[in-house]
Design a protein around this motif. Structure first.
Motif, PDB file in Angstrom:
ATOM      1  N   GLY A 165       0.803  -1.212   0.000  1.00 60.27           N
ATOM      2  CA  GLY A 165       0.000   0.000   0.000  1.00 60.27           C
ATOM      3  C   GLY A 165       0.836   1.263   0.000  1.00 60.27           C
ATOM      4  O   GLY A 165       1.928   1.329  -0.599  1.00 60.27           O
ATOM      5  N   ASP A 166       0.338   2.277   0.706  1.00 64.66           N
ATOM      6  CA  ASP A 166       1.012   3.577   0.713  1.00 64.66           C
ATOM      7  C   ASP A 166       2.358   3.537   1.421  1.00 64.66           C
ATOM      8  O   ASP A 166       3.284   4.258   1.036  1.00 64.66           O
ATOM      9  N   ILE A 167       2.487   2.737   2.460  1.00 61.84           N
ATOM     10  CA  ILE A 167       3.759   2.718   3.177  1.00 61.84           C
ATOM     11  C   ILE A 167       4.844   2.011   2.374  1.00 61.84           C
ATOM     12  O   ILE A 167       6.031   2.101   2.714  1.00 61.84           O
ATOM     13  N   GLY A 168       4.459   1.297   1.302  1.00 57.50           N
ATOM     14  CA  GLY A 168       5.448   0.642   0.461  1.00 57.50           C
ATOM     15  C   GLY A 168       5.996   1.512  -0.640  1.00 57.50           C
ATOM     16  O   GLY A 168       6.966   1.129  -1.310  1.00 57.50           O
ATOM     17  N   GLU A 169       5.410   2.688  -0.868  1.00 54.45           N
ATOM     18  CA  GLU A 169       5.893   3.617  -1.886  1.00 54.45           C
ATOM     19  C   GLU A 169       6.800   4.654  -1.218  1.00 54.45           C
ATOM     20  O   GLU A 169       6.326   5.524  -0.482  1.00 54.45           O
ATOM     21  N   THR A 170       8.088   4.540  -1.475  1.00 57.86           N
ATOM     22  CA  THR A 170       9.076   5.382  -0.818  1.00 57.86           C
ATOM     23  C   THR A 170       9.947   6.063  -1.857  1.00 57.86           C
ATOM     24  O   THR A 170      10.023   5.646  -3.024  1.00 57.86           O
ATOM     25  N   VAL A 171      10.627   7.110  -1.433  1.00 62.82           N
ATOM     26  CA  VAL A 171      11.592   7.819  -2.269  1.00 62.82           C
ATOM     27  C   VAL A 171      12.873   8.008  -1.469  1.00 62.82           C
ATOM     28  O   VAL A 171      12.856   8.095  -0.236  1.00 62.82           O
ATOM     29  N   VAL A 172      13.960   8.071  -2.177  1.00 63.90           N
ATOM     30  CA  VAL A 172      15.270   8.308  -1.590  1.00 63.90           C
ATOM     31  C   VAL A 172      16.025   9.249  -2.519  1.00 63.90           C
ATOM     32  O   VAL A 172      15.873   9.177  -3.753  1.00 63.90           O
ATOM     33  N   LEU A 173      16.789  10.129  -1.971  1.00 69.67           N
ATOM     34  CA  LEU A 173      17.599  11.019  -2.791  1.00 69.67           C
ATOM     35  C   LEU A 173      18.608  10.202  -3.588  1.00 69.67           C
ATOM     36  O   LEU A 173      19.214   9.250  -3.077  1.00 69.67           O
ATOM     37  N   ALA A 174      18.797  10.568  -4.852  1.00 73.58           N
ATOM     38  CA  ALA A 174      19.708   9.809  -5.712  1.00 73.58           C
ATOM     39  C   ALA A 174      21.132   9.841  -5.178  1.00 73.58           C
ATOM     40  O   ALA A 174      21.862   8.845  -5.280  1.00 73.58           O
ATOM     41  N   THR A 175      21.542  10.949  -4.611  1.00 71.26           N
ATOM     42  CA  THR A 175      22.893  11.026  -4.049  1.00 71.26           C
ATOM     43  C   THR A 175      23.059  10.080  -2.858  1.00 71.26           C
ATOM     44  O   THR A 175      24.115   9.452  -2.701  1.00 71.26           O
TER      45      THR A 175
END
Length: 411
Positions: A165-175
């Motif tokens: 669900g929503d908690i599985g969609e994450t982002v991380v800075l490319a650096t």
């Protein structure tokens, strides 16, 4: 004639000492006799019983006389920092405010436990859920579009864990993601260079195409946690965990033939995954024709992952479940934000207020932070951070009461 002769002797009135003592002894019991009938208790027992009862009454009276809170509209944005303008600032803000600072004194934890807490925090990946970012900004749709643009530009990397669900969609800075690759001890230098080059050449992709990396390089990346095998086959509904059911989307938990599985097929139709009888042929009890083609299991696909994402999701899901359970203590499953904050902190604020005098004298009193569930199980996870995550996951909503500040209600 004198006055004494008229009164017949002495003018003084003399009391009978013997008679008065006798009457007192017969009418009134002595002090030792009436006090002996009282029940005997230790000096501090009654005080401890009263203080314990008052503390329990205080916890039960958090519902504000059993009435529902006034609702004057939902709070649109939960950000307290007015400097947050875009997604990149929100990511950095959430990473910095995820945990509460370690208590300077009377933490209730020894040096070993403090080191364990700090090392646990350090091992967590620098990821943030997309739904959490949307709660900080005034326009969730604008934040979603901005994240998509930043992913295509290669500024952030989007990582999705299926069926969470929503908690599985994450982002991380490319650096940060590239730095994790460089710091990994499970990868050799050739694998690091080739994988970083692949990330720069494909900024918006989440899948790793076959032939891009060698078999040995893929094996190293899988063991290090940067690549995972995403199986597009069917998953039986009964094997889903309680946490997966809570945060999964409806299409992931109704049938074996999920929309995610259908959308990945070339034709995008139900026939591509076995037809209408796929559910029955797979062992289910749903409707559909008994005939038709046999259900085939697709080959696994490789997709990007973040090392430690499972630890992050485990901490997040358990914290959200505990957060919702705190609201269930109230009659209407709602409470002022200040009351809910005190429950999350384990009642440390009330304990410090009651025992401030003893603490000033250096005596032990009250509940220490290290003894609460916030620090024992959640490693000092911040209340504001969990509240924002719960709102983004659709578990609670925050509204304005105009009398006791913000109110929090379970959905």
């Amino acid at each position: 004639m004198s006055l004494r002769s008229i009164l017949g002797g002495s003018s003084r009135v003399k009391k009978s000492t013997k008679r008065s003592n006798t009457n007192l002894s017969n009418s009134t019991p002595s002090s030792s006799s009436w006090t002996s009938s009282l029940p005997r208790r230790k000096p501090g027992a009654q005080h401890q019983k009263l203080s314990k009862g008052n503390q329990q009454d205080d916890d039960d009276n958090d519902d504000l006389f059993g009435d529902k809170l006034d609702d004057y509209g939902l709070v649109r944005a939960l950000a307290t920092d007015l400097n947050l303008r875009d997604t990149s600032q929100a990511i950095l803000y959430l990473r910095q405010h995820m945990f509460s600072p370690m208590p300077e004194r009377a933490a209730g934890m020894n040096s070993t436990r403090i080191a364990e807490v700090l090392n646990y925090r350090k091992r967590l990946p620098p990821i943030v859920t997309i739904s959490h970012i949307q709660t900080l900004l005034s326009s969730p749709s604008a934040a979603e579009r901005e994240i998509a643009e930043l992913a295509r530009a290669g500024f952030v990397r989007k990582v999705v864990v299926a069926r969470r669900g929503d908690i599985g969609e994450t982002v991380v800075l490319a650096t940060d993601f590239e730095q994790m690759v460089k710091d990994s001890a499970a990868l050799d230098e050739d694998t690091k260079d080739r994988f970083i080059a692949f990330l720069k050449e494909n900024p918006g992709t989440q899948m790793v195409k076959g032939g891009t990396l060698s078999a040995s390089q893929i094996s190293q990346l899988v063991r290090a946690g940067f690549i995972t095998s995403h199986h597009t086959g069917l998953i039986h509904h009964g094997s889903m965990s309680h946490t997966m059911n809570r945060y999964s989307r409806p299409e992931d938990k109704i049938t074996l033939t999920s929309l995610e599985r259908i959308s990945r097929e070339p034709t995008g139709t139900l026939g591509a995954v076995g037809g209408g009888g796929a559910l029955r042929e797979a062992g289910g009890s749903g409707g559909g024709s008994l005939g038709g083609s046999r259900l085939s299991v697709a080959t696994p696909e490789l997709e990007l992952a973040v090392p430690g994402n499972g630890t992050f999701l485990k901490l997040l899901s358990s914290a959200l479940e505990h957060f919702v359970s705190l609201l269930s203590k109230s009659q209407f499953h709602e409470a002022p934000e200040s009351v809910l904050r005190d429950r999350w902190d384990g009642g440390v604020a009330k304990s410090e207020a009651r025992c401030s005098a003893k603490r000033a004298r250096g005596e032990f009193a009250g509940l220490l932070p290290g003894q609460t569930k916030k620090w024992r199980q959640f490693y000092g996870l911040s209340f504001d951070w969990v509240l924002q995550e719960a709102v983004g996951s659709g578990l609670v909503e925050v509204f304005e009461t105009r009398s006791v500040g913000h109110g929090v209600r379970a959905i």
